[in-house]
Design an enzyme around this catalytic site. Structure first.
Site, PDB file in Angstrom:
ATOM      1  CD  GLU A   1     -28.084   4.649  19.745  1.00 23.48           C
ATOM      2  OE1 GLU A   1     -27.512   5.458  20.503  1.00 23.48           O
ATOM      3  OE2 GLU A   1     -29.313   4.680  19.507  1.00 23.48           O
ATOM      4  CD  GLN A   2     -27.295  10.292  19.451  1.00 24.39           C
ATOM      5  OE1 GLN A   2     -27.376  11.137  18.552  1.00 24.39           O
ATOM      6  NE2 GLN A   2     -27.637  10.547  20.708  1.00 24.39           N
TER       7      GLN A   2
ATOM      8  NE  ARG B   1     -35.700   3.534  31.344  1.00 22.84           N
ATOM      9  CZ  ARG B   1     -36.575   4.035  30.467  1.00 22.84           C
ATOM     10  NH1 ARG B   1     -36.375   3.814  29.184  1.00 22.84           N
ATOM     11  NH2 ARG B   1     -37.617   4.720  30.860  1.00 22.84           N
TER      12      ARG B   1
ATOM     13  CE1 TYR C   1     -39.505  -0.706  38.214  1.00 22.91           C
ATOM     14  CE2 TYR C   1     -40.926   1.084  38.968  1.00 22.91           C
ATOM     15  CZ  TYR C   1     -40.028   0.571  38.043  1.00 22.91           C
ATOM     16  OH  TYR C   1     -39.653   1.312  36.957  1.00 22.91           O
TER      17      TYR C   1
ATOM     18  CG  ASP D   1     -39.860   9.062  24.723  1.00 27.36           C
ATOM     19  OD1 ASP D   1     -41.057   8.811  24.957  1.00 27.36           O
ATOM     20  OD2 ASP D   1     -38.942   8.811  25.523  1.00 27.36           O
TER      21      ASP D   1
END
Length: 398
Positions: free
Chosen positions: A35-36, A109, A215, A293
């Site tokens: 991960e960067q 998230r 929500y 993505d």
């Protein structure tokens, strides 16, 4: 866990990369995730995980970690922008779980990323590694990072998002198109909205040139909203540009009081432009492949972007497990299985951008009548999406 002998480097520590790393480890592969960022974070706020993603998360053994944070909405409620009239109400909750064997979740998230990362051994994750280059040598992949680290792996998977460096290495620079939409997002403590007596539903308010979704997340402690309005131009694609609450309120002038109350209760809001990309002709080349993505970015109007990346990881692991060690053939099969389904959802998300934003008039009236009569969110109609098990390769990909 039985070690298969193949080593896999996953580039990107978002939801797709983490879920893929866990699926691959569960299938017996040696996995390192790069991960960067200096630490795993959570750009954005709320996220919806339908049963086709939830069943994979549960299979990865994180159901208990998800339970305190996940909200299980009872329905999806589509409403008119000004008077709040119900255009369609479709079941979620117990009905969906009984029909498809897995729940429909709303998460922050950060909570989902924490649960995924918590299931990954610490020595499998390397932060502070920004990919510079990757070269397929035929029998292995060599990768180089900006901190000077060099690695070799049998397979490299680019799960590094919409600005994917792996995709650029494989296929060159992209040219995304501005969709004409800007989204405003925010999180509101639920107690501030107690007077609204909000249902635990996924709400979508549709109106001329815009819509708003809201929500509960974080075990019901927060209300997440995303408000989308059409705009003439934009130059940046970022999730972290701050906006004034008053700006969002002005853009939703005349909308239902509940919509404006939710926007007005937020402490801070962020805005980002929505860019569209055509489906890629290919997702893989040799021993390098893309995921999530990086290969099928989609507009957020089907709530399937993260779920499809979770599906990708499960299908990838299954293809590699059945490959007999032939990595390029497995990646080709993975692409062939996954691409039709992801492309279909990309196209549906693009269509919903138009459908949600119709100006009041004859086409809007036709849409509303169809929503009220067609049952396009009924359990039977949505089964193709929610019943799919991406790890069961006997299923049809579409």
């Amino acid at each position: 866990m039985t070690q298969t002998g193949l080593s896999i480097a996953v580039i990107g520590g978002g939801i797709g990369g983490l879920a893929a790393a866990l699926s691959l480890r569960q299938a017996g592969f040696g996995v390192q995730l790069y991960e960067q960022a200096a630490a795993l974070g959570a750009i954005g706020a709320g996220i919806q995980i339908s049963p086709n993603g939830a069943r994979i998360l549960h299979r990865l053994g994180i159901a208990a970690a998800l339970a305190p944070h996940g909200v299980r909405p009872v329905a999806v409620h589509q409403r008119r922008w000004d008077d709040g009239r119900t255009l369609q109400r479709a079941p979620l909750g117990d009905a969906v779980e009984a029909a498809f064997g897995a729940p429909y979740y709303h998460f922050h998230r950060a909570d989902l990323i924490a649960a995924l990362a918590g299931a990954l051994p610490a020595d499998s994750l390397r932060t502070g590694h920004r990919l510079v280059d990757a070269v397929d040598k035929g029998d292995r992949v060599e990768a180089r990072f900006d901190n000077g680290t060099r690695i070799t792996a049998d397979i490299l998977i680019g799960a590094d998002g919409i600005h994917s460096r792996v995709r650029e290495v494989l296929f060159g620079a992209e040219k995304p198109r501005f969709t004409g939409c800007v989204a405003y997002r925010g999180l509101v403590p639920a107690e501030r909205l107690a007077q609204l007596d909000l249902e635990v539903t996924a709400n979508n308010w549709m109106g001329p040139a815009g819509h708003l979704v809201h929500y509960f997340v974080s075990g019901g402690r927060l209300v997440n909203f995303v408000a989308v309005r059409e705009a003439d131009s934009w130059t940046r694609e970022s999730w972290t540009d701050r906006a004034e609450t008053g700006e969002a309120l002005r853009l939703f002038e005349g909308w239902h009081p509940q919509v404006r109350a939710i926007i007005g209760a937020v402490d801070e809001t962020f805005k980002w432009a929505l860019f569209d990309r055509d489906p890629l002709p290919r997702w893989s080349a040799g021993r390098i492949a893309l995921l999530g993505d990086a290969c099928h970015p989609m507009l957020p109007f089907m709530a399937q972007g993260a779920v499809q990346s979770i599906e990708d990881g499960a299908a990838l692991a299954a293809c590699l497990a059945q490959s007999g060690g032939d990595a390029p053939a497995a990646l080709t099969r993975y692409e062939a299985l996954r691409k039709p389904r992801a492309t279909r959802l990309q196209e549906m998300s693009r269509h919903n951008k138009i459908r949600f934003h119709l100006p009041d008039g004859s086409r809007q009236q036709e849409r509303d009548a169809l929503l009220q009569s067609s049952g396009d969110r009924s359990l039977a109609a949505i089964g193709w999406l929610y019943a799919h098990d991406a790890g069961a390769l006997g299923e049809q990909a579409a």
